[in-house]
Scaffold this motif. Structure first.
Motif, PDB file in Angstrom:
ATOM      1  N   LEU A  24       0.610  -1.872   0.800  1.00 43.42           N
ATOM      2  CA  LEU A  24       0.277  -0.599   0.956  1.00 43.42           C
ATOM      3  C   LEU A  24      -0.424  -0.052   2.348  1.00 43.42           C
ATOM      4  O   LEU A  24      -0.417   1.275   2.388  1.00 43.42           O
ATOM      5  CB  LEU A  24       0.304  -0.331  -0.643  1.00 43.42           C
ATOM      6  N   VAL A  30       2.947   6.472   1.657  1.00 42.70           N
ATOM      7  CA  VAL A  30       3.108   6.153   0.338  1.00 42.70           C
ATOM      8  C   VAL A  30       2.482   7.310  -0.305  1.00 42.70           C
ATOM      9  O   VAL A  30       1.469   7.470  -0.662  1.00 42.70           O
ATOM     10  CB  VAL A  30       2.395   5.104   0.127  1.00 42.70           C
ATOM     11  N   VAL A  70       6.604   3.113  -3.752  1.00 42.07           N
ATOM     12  CA  VAL A  70       6.811   2.023  -3.594  1.00 42.07           C
ATOM     13  C   VAL A  70       6.988   1.379  -4.653  1.00 42.07           C
ATOM     14  O   VAL A  70       6.144   2.074  -6.537  1.00 42.07           O
ATOM     15  CB  VAL A  70       5.373   0.957  -2.628  1.00 42.07           C
TER      16      VAL A  70
END
Length: 266
Positions: A172, A179, A156
């Motif tokens: 997130l 992630v 990200v």
């Protein structure tokens, strides 16, 4: 304590002039990890520079989604000891409809399976348009993520997601361990930078308004991005410092970001 990485694209002019010297200087600043770009074009040179400087590359960027033979990229990544390969750019005109999201997700899923046969993980890196482009009132990024296979990973870019209007800490947290890396980048997040887009051919070809906005990027903790909240929301993700552009000495910029992370990312 985290051990941050730095995206070598931030130093692309220096890399073009002197790859070994650039990597050595990055190590002198204090970085133990680097994230190379387009590494499939000069893997041997990267490998020597990394070994000589004593750095490793847990992740790297390369255009894979549109490659006819992705194995070239995956072979190079394995040669460099990477764990994760990230495709950094699919232009905004291909992120318009639900069918677009499905098409890209299916391709990414297939590539993740191919990467696995090389001992690698594969994923995608966002810009702002994956969040600003919406389908039925939802960011197209959401539709894309919902269709990813469990082993697909994400990097990200927290700056560009912020520019795109996302609540990045919430994003997130929702994505969790998918992630594996975040781009730590700061600066101004409103004005031309929110609406100007690069060309459909390359993220490197940008209008003057966007190029000027790039130059307002700052070391971590000095801009509009809520970097502390972002770090707290992705406690296990690799931190990768990056600048698209920087008005000052970019080596000083990455040094300032590393110092800030060392002090604040605990």
């Amino acid at each position: 304590m985290h051990t941050p990485s730095v995206q070598l694209y931030s130093l692309r002019d220096a890399v073009a002039d002197d790859l070994p010297g650039t990597v050595a200087r990055v190590r002198e600043i204090g970085y133990e990890h680097v994230e190379p770009y387009a590494f499939d074009t000069n893997a041997d040179a990267y490998a020597k520079a990394f070994a000589d400087a004593g750095v490793t590359a847990p992740s790297g960027h390369a255009a894979v989604i549109d490659r006819e033979d992705p194995s070239v990229v995956f072979d190079a990544a394995a040669r460099l000891g990477m764990d994760v390969v990230i495709d950094p750019f699919i232009p905004t005109d291909r992120w318009r409809t639900a069918d677009d999201a499905t098409r890209i997700a299916e391709r990414v899923n297939a590539l993740a399976e191919q990467a696995r046969s090389h001992g690698l993980r594969f994923g995608y890196h966002n810009h702002q348009w994956e969040f600003t482009n919406e389908v039925d009132g939802r960011p197209i990024y959401d539709l894309f993520v919902e269709q990813l296979a469990p082993d697909v990973v994400l990097e990200v870019d927290t700056f560009w997601a912020t520019v795109g209007g996302a609540d990045v800490p919430a994003v997130l947290r929702s994505l969790g361990d998918r992630v594996v890396a975040i781009h730590v980048k700061d600066g101004k997040v409103t004005g031309d930078i929110a609406t100007a887009l690069p060309s459909a051919r390359s993220a490197l070809v940008v209008p003057d308004a966007l190029r000027a906005a790039y130059e307002e990027q700052t070391p971590a903790g000095q801009g509009d991005v809520d970097v502390p909240a972002i770090l707290a929301a992705a406690p296990r993700a690799l931190r990768v410092v990056e600048f698209d552009s920087y008005q000052g000495d970019v080596f000083d910029g990455i040094a300032q970001s590393l110092a800030w992370l060392t002090e604040n990312d605990r």
